[in-house]
Scaffold this motif. Sequence first.
Motif, PDB file in Angstrom:
ATOM      1  N   ARG A 160       0.816  -1.216   0.000  1.00  0.00           N
ATOM      2  CA  ARG A 160       0.000   0.000   0.000  1.00  0.00           C
ATOM      3  C   ARG A 160       0.848   1.265   0.000  1.00  0.00           C
ATOM      4  N   GLU A 161       1.895   1.296   0.821  1.00  0.00           N
ATOM      5  CA  GLU A 161       2.678   2.518   1.018  1.00  0.00           C
ATOM      6  C   GLU A 161       3.901   2.602   0.117  1.00  0.00           C
ATOM      7  N   GLY A 162       4.393   1.455  -0.381  1.00  0.00           N
ATOM      8  CA  GLY A 162       5.566   1.458  -1.245  1.00  0.00           C
ATOM      9  C   GLY A 162       6.864   1.732  -0.519  1.00  0.00           C
ATOM     10  N   ARG A 163       6.906   1.479   0.769  1.00  0.00           N
ATOM     11  CA  ARG A 163       8.121   1.720   1.562  1.00  0.00           C
ATOM     12  C   ARG A 163       8.080   0.885   2.835  1.00  0.00           C
ATOM     13  N   MET A 164       9.208   0.857   3.554  1.00  0.00           N
ATOM     14  CA  MET A 164       9.270   0.149   4.815  1.00  0.00           C
ATOM     15  C   MET A 164       8.529   0.937   5.911  1.00  0.00           C
ATOM     16  N   PRO A 165       7.904   0.250   6.849  1.00  0.00           N
ATOM     17  CA  PRO A 165       7.167   0.951   7.911  1.00  0.00           C
ATOM     18  C   PRO A 165       8.087   1.573   8.942  1.00  0.00           C
ATOM     19  N   GLY A 166       7.649   2.689   9.522  1.00  0.00           N
ATOM     20  CA  GLY A 166       8.335   3.275  10.664  1.00  0.00           C
ATOM     21  C   GLY A 166       8.010   2.472  11.913  1.00  0.00           C
ATOM     22  N   ARG A 167       8.721   2.738  12.975  1.00  0.00           N
ATOM     23  CA  ARG A 167       8.550   1.924  14.188  1.00  0.00           C
ATOM     24  C   ARG A 167       7.142   2.024  14.757  1.00  0.00           C
ATOM     25  N   SER A 168       6.480   3.141  14.535  1.00  0.00           N
ATOM     26  CA  SER A 168       5.152   3.327  15.114  1.00  0.00           C
ATOM     27  C   SER A 168       4.030   2.783  14.227  1.00  0.00           C
ATOM     28  N   ALA A 169       4.372   2.226  13.046  1.00  0.00           N
ATOM     29  CA  ALA A 169       3.352   1.785  12.096  1.00  0.00           C
ATOM     30  C   ALA A 169       2.538   0.618  12.649  1.00  0.00           C
ATOM     31  N   ILE A 170       1.242   0.676  12.428  1.00  0.00           N
ATOM     32  CA  ILE A 170       0.319  -0.385  12.817  1.00  0.00           C
ATOM     33  C   ILE A 170      -0.475  -0.789  11.585  1.00  0.00           C
ATOM     34  N   GLU A 171      -0.561  -2.078  11.335  1.00  0.00           N
ATOM     35  CA  GLU A 171      -1.271  -2.571  10.163  1.00  0.00           C
ATOM     36  C   GLU A 171      -2.466  -3.415  10.599  1.00  0.00           C
ATOM     37  N   GLU A 172      -3.609  -3.165   9.964  1.00  0.00           N
ATOM     38  CA  GLU A 172      -4.826  -3.898  10.282  1.00  0.00           C
ATOM     39  C   GLU A 172      -4.903  -5.172   9.456  1.00  0.00           C
ATOM     40  N   LEU A 173      -5.033  -6.314  10.142  1.00  0.00           N
ATOM     41  CA  LEU A 173      -5.274  -7.598   9.507  1.00  0.00           C
ATOM     42  C   LEU A 173      -6.643  -8.103   9.952  1.00  0.00           C
ATOM     43  N   PRO A 174      -7.180  -9.122   9.295  1.00  0.00           N
ATOM     44  CA  PRO A 174      -8.502  -9.619   9.682  1.00  0.00           C
ATOM     45  C   PRO A 174      -8.644  -9.969  11.158  1.00  0.00           C
ATOM     46  N   ASP A 175      -7.541 -10.402  11.790  1.00  0.00           N
ATOM     47  CA  ASP A 175      -7.631 -10.782  13.202  1.00  0.00           C
ATOM     48  C   ASP A 175      -7.331  -9.625  14.148  1.00  0.00           C
ATOM     49  N   GLY A 176      -7.127  -8.403  13.576  1.00  0.00           N
ATOM     50  CA  GLY A 176      -6.890  -7.245  14.426  1.00  0.00           C
ATOM     51  C   GLY A 176      -5.628  -6.489  14.051  1.00  0.00           C
ATOM     52  N   PRO A 177      -5.286  -5.436  14.821  1.00  0.00           N
ATOM     53  CA  PRO A 177      -4.107  -4.620  14.505  1.00  0.00           C
ATOM     54  C   PRO A 177      -2.806  -5.330  14.842  1.00  0.00           C
ATOM     55  N   HIS A 178      -1.778  -5.071  14.005  1.00  0.00           N
ATOM     56  CA  HIS A 178      -0.441  -5.625  14.245  1.00  0.00           C
ATOM     57  C   HIS A 178       0.566  -4.485  14.227  1.00  0.00           C
ATOM     58  N   ARG A 179       1.398  -4.434  15.235  1.00  0.00           N
ATOM     59  CA  ARG A 179       2.426  -3.389  15.325  1.00  0.00           C
ATOM     60  C   ARG A 179       3.594  -3.785  14.418  1.00  0.00           C
ATOM     61  N   VAL A 180       3.388  -3.553  13.104  1.00  0.00           N
ATOM     62  CA  VAL A 180       4.332  -4.052  12.116  1.00  0.00           C
ATOM     63  C   VAL A 180       5.692  -3.369  12.225  1.00  0.00           C
ATOM     64  N   GLY A 181       5.719  -2.093  12.600  1.00  0.00           N
ATOM     65  CA  GLY A 181       6.996  -1.397  12.745  1.00  0.00           C
ATOM     66  C   GLY A 181       7.840  -1.990  13.852  1.00  0.00           C
ATOM     67  N   ILE A 182       7.219  -2.250  14.989  1.00  0.00           N
ATOM     68  CA  ILE A 182       7.933  -2.865  16.117  1.00  0.00           C
ATOM     69  C   ILE A 182       8.349  -4.289  15.762  1.00  0.00           C
ATOM     70  N   TRP A 183       7.463  -4.997  15.034  1.00  0.00           N
ATOM     71  CA  TRP A 183       7.777  -6.372  14.653  1.00  0.00           C
ATOM     72  C   TRP A 183       9.034  -6.435  13.784  1.00  0.00           C
ATOM     73  N   VAL A 184       9.147  -5.515  12.815  1.00  0.00           N
ATOM     74  CA  VAL A 184      10.338  -5.492  11.962  1.00  0.00           C
ATOM     75  C   VAL A 184      11.586  -5.224  12.801  1.00  0.00           C
ATOM     76  N   GLY A 185      11.476  -4.286  13.736  1.00  0.00           N
ATOM     77  CA  GLY A 185      12.610  -3.991  14.604  1.00  0.00           C
ATOM     78  C   GLY A 185      13.015  -5.192  15.443  1.00  0.00           C
ATOM     79  N   ASN A 186      12.029  -5.942  15.912  1.00  0.00           N
ATOM     80  CA  ASN A 186      12.325  -7.133  16.710  1.00  0.00           C
ATOM     81  C   ASN A 186      13.015  -8.200  15.868  1.00  0.00           C
ATOM     82  N   GLN A 187      12.572  -8.352  14.604  1.00  0.00           N
ATOM     83  CA  GLN A 187      13.222  -9.340  13.736  1.00  0.00           C
ATOM     84  C   GLN A 187      14.672  -8.961  13.456  1.00  0.00           C
ATOM     85  N   LYS A 188      14.908  -7.659  13.292  1.00  0.00           N
ATOM     86  CA  LYS A 188      16.283  -7.208  13.049  1.00  0.00           C
ATOM     87  C   LYS A 188      17.160  -7.500  14.255  1.00  0.00           C
ATOM     88  N   ALA A 189      16.619  -7.269  15.458  1.00  0.00           N
ATOM     89  CA  ALA A 189      17.395  -7.490  16.681  1.00  0.00           C
ATOM     90  C   ALA A 189      17.750  -8.968  16.858  1.00  0.00           C
TER      91      ALA A 189
END
Length: 211
Positions: A160-189
């Motif tokens: 949708r956005e054409g770029r990587m999410p910032g840390r505060s980004a939240i994405e809505e999925l059918p099962d509810g909101p996901h803190r996708v920005g934090i998730w990416v940071g956690n995967q990097k760590a």
Amino acid sequence: MRCRTETSQGASILDVAIGQYLSNIRRPGGLGKDPVRAERRAAQLAAIDPDWNPAERGWTVDWQRHYAYLAQLLTDGTRPAEIVPGVTRHGEDIGRWLATQRRNWDRLNAEQQHRLAELGVKKAPRARKATPKTAAASGPRAGGDAFQKGLQALAQYISREGRMPGRSAIEELPDGPHRVGIWVGNQKARRDRLDTAQLAALAELGVPWAQ
């Protein structure tokens, strides 16, 4: 710029069906049965665009069109790292095409590799093989539903956005909101604990540190 003849088959210019014309003359014998005349016509077309017939270069019209659109995106100021799956040009998913070229680099011919390299494109690095210790450390949580949900949220955000999410980004999925920005940071760590398939999935979405 090379590859100017990325015209679609249905394209028209001044009421001339130029797309169909190019399709016709690219066929075997399309320049006529007289070999001298055909050679002269080919030289005239090459003077307009050396790449008028992609088959002679060893690639398809589709490949040439995607390559031309990639070059246009870069000329317009888009950074290579921003061209991820979901980034389009004239309705074509150039980000997904680019990821495929990087992944299948060794299947390209030398000229294709050279032209992509001129645009700053590089072969995708091999995903690191997980050691037994790494695989054990990953555990069910990292390789299970939680990772797949995070990956789904990331793909949806990039599409949708054409770029990587910032840390505060939240994405809505059918099962509810996901803190996708934090998730990416956690995967990097914890990237040293991700397995080969997880790193490859992140790299295909254009995550820089996973490539």
